[in-house]
Design a protein around this motif. Structure first.
Motif, PDB file in Angstrom:
ATOM      1  N   VAL A 229       0.838  -1.204   0.000  1.00  0.00           N
ATOM      2  CA  VAL A 229       0.000   0.000   0.000  1.00  0.00           C
ATOM      3  C   VAL A 229       0.872   1.252   0.000  1.00  0.00           C
ATOM      4  O   VAL A 229       1.954   1.262   0.568  1.00  0.00           O
ATOM      5  N   ASP A 230       0.348   2.290  -0.648  1.00  0.00           N
ATOM      6  CA  ASP A 230       0.982   3.611  -0.630  1.00  0.00           C
ATOM      7  C   ASP A 230       0.070   4.623   0.031  1.00  0.00           C
ATOM      8  O   ASP A 230       0.379   5.798   0.088  1.00  0.00           O
TER       9      ASP A 230
ATOM     10  N   ALA B  44       5.211  -2.970   8.235  1.00  0.00           N
ATOM     11  CA  ALA B  44       6.329  -2.299   7.577  1.00  0.00           C
ATOM     12  C   ALA B  44       7.468  -3.302   7.400  1.00  0.00           C
ATOM     13  O   ALA B  44       7.707  -4.148   8.265  1.00  0.00           O
ATOM     14  N   LEU B  45       8.147  -3.191   6.271  1.00  0.00           N
ATOM     15  CA  LEU B  45       9.315  -4.016   5.988  1.00  0.00           C
ATOM     16  C   LEU B  45      10.540  -3.118   6.067  1.00  0.00           C
ATOM     17  O   LEU B  45      10.696  -2.196   5.267  1.00  0.00           O
ATOM     18  N   VAL B  46      11.386  -3.382   7.041  1.00  0.00           N
ATOM     19  CA  VAL B  46      12.554  -2.547   7.294  1.00  0.00           C
ATOM     20  C   VAL B  46      13.810  -3.335   6.922  1.00  0.00           C
ATOM     21  O   VAL B  46      13.989  -4.470   7.374  1.00  0.00           O
TER      22      VAL B  46
ATOM     23  N   HIS C 146      13.266  -6.904   8.590  1.00  0.00           N
ATOM     24  CA  HIS C 146      12.516  -6.937   9.842  1.00  0.00           C
ATOM     25  C   HIS C 146      11.093  -6.483   9.574  1.00  0.00           C
ATOM     26  O   HIS C 146      10.871  -5.485   8.868  1.00  0.00           O
ATOM     27  N   LEU C 147      10.108  -7.207  10.122  1.00  0.00           N
ATOM     28  CA  LEU C 147       8.715  -6.810  10.016  1.00  0.00           C
ATOM     29  C   LEU C 147       8.298  -6.103  11.294  1.00  0.00           C
ATOM     30  O   LEU C 147       8.655  -6.530  12.393  1.00  0.00           O
TER      31      LEU C 147
ATOM     32  N   ILE D  99       8.293   5.328   9.254  1.00  0.00           N
ATOM     33  CA  ILE D  99       7.264   6.052   8.506  1.00  0.00           C
ATOM     34  C   ILE D  99       7.530   5.959   7.005  1.00  0.00           C
ATOM     35  O   ILE D  99       6.602   5.843   6.208  1.00  0.00           O
ATOM     36  N   ALA D 100       8.806   5.941   6.615  1.00  0.00           N
ATOM     37  CA  ALA D 100       9.171   5.873   5.194  1.00  0.00           C
ATOM     38  C   ALA D 100       9.242   4.444   4.663  1.00  0.00           C
ATOM     39  O   ALA D 100       9.332   4.248   3.451  1.00  0.00           O
ATOM     40  N   ALA D 101       9.195   3.439   5.533  1.00  0.00           N
ATOM     41  CA  ALA D 101       9.357   2.043   5.104  1.00  0.00           C
ATOM     42  C   ALA D 101       8.179   1.585   4.247  1.00  0.00           C
ATOM     43  O   ALA D 101       7.048   2.040   4.443  1.00  0.00           O
ATOM     44  N   PRO D 102       8.430   0.690   3.295  1.00  0.00           N
ATOM     45  CA  PRO D 102       7.316   0.120   2.529  1.00  0.00           C
ATOM     46  C   PRO D 102       6.383  -0.646   3.460  1.00  0.00           C
ATOM     47  O   PRO D 102       6.822  -1.253   4.440  1.00  0.00           O
ATOM     48  N   ARG D 103       5.072  -0.580   3.137  1.00  0.00           N
ATOM     49  CA  ARG D 103       4.065  -1.188   4.018  1.00  0.00           C
ATOM     50  C   ARG D 103       3.146  -2.116   3.244  1.00  0.00           C
ATOM     51  O   ARG D 103       2.916  -1.942   2.057  1.00  0.00           O
TER      52      ARG D 103
END
Length: 133
Positions: free
Chosen positions: A73-74, A83-85, A93-94, A122-126
């Motif tokens: 999602v964006d 979030a995928l970090v 890391h999830l 906050i900037a990580a892909p979700r």
């Protein structure tokens, strides 16, 4: 569903960290935390098995999220988003996100913790659980 999962994740704060752990009674890793929180909220997800602590590719992680019913999602963040970090040494890391906080299995602290969101999260892909999953 996401808000319920995040609320359930908050109840897991303090649970022991255990690599490949998926049972709050014996320990959780970051994948196990997300899956346990959604199960406690009433949604059983297809859980990946035998994933390495390091060297699990982004493609395999994204595939596992997709098989479990999550979609990228964006849109603005919602409670329950995952979030995928990307961490150092090729480790991913999830993190289960809330409105202004997150819950995750912290390997260094050896337990599940709740922390404020920072700029990296906050900037990580979700990913978000889809309704039809």
């Amino acid at each position: 569903m996401g808000a319920r999962a995040f609320a359930r994740a908050r109840r897991l704060v303090g649970a022991r960290f255990r690599p490949q752990g998926y049972d709050p009674a014996t320990g959780l890793d970051c994948v196990g935390l997300v899956w346990a929180a959604y199960a406690a909220a009433g949604r059983r997800l297809v859980r990946p098995r035998d994933y390495p602590l390091r060297g699990w590719s982004r493609e395999r992680i994204v595939g596992a999220l997709g098989r479990a019913g999550f979609a990228a999602v964006d849109e603005p963040r919602q409670s329950g988003d995952v979030a995928l970090v990307a961490l150092a040494a090729g480790q991913f890391h999830l993190v289960l996100m809330g409105a202004d906080r997150c819950v995750h299995a912290h390997a260094g602290l050896r337990r599940v913790v709740e922390t404020p969101l920072d700029a990296m999260l906050i900037a990580a892909p979700r990913w978000r659980l889809t309704q039809e999953a």
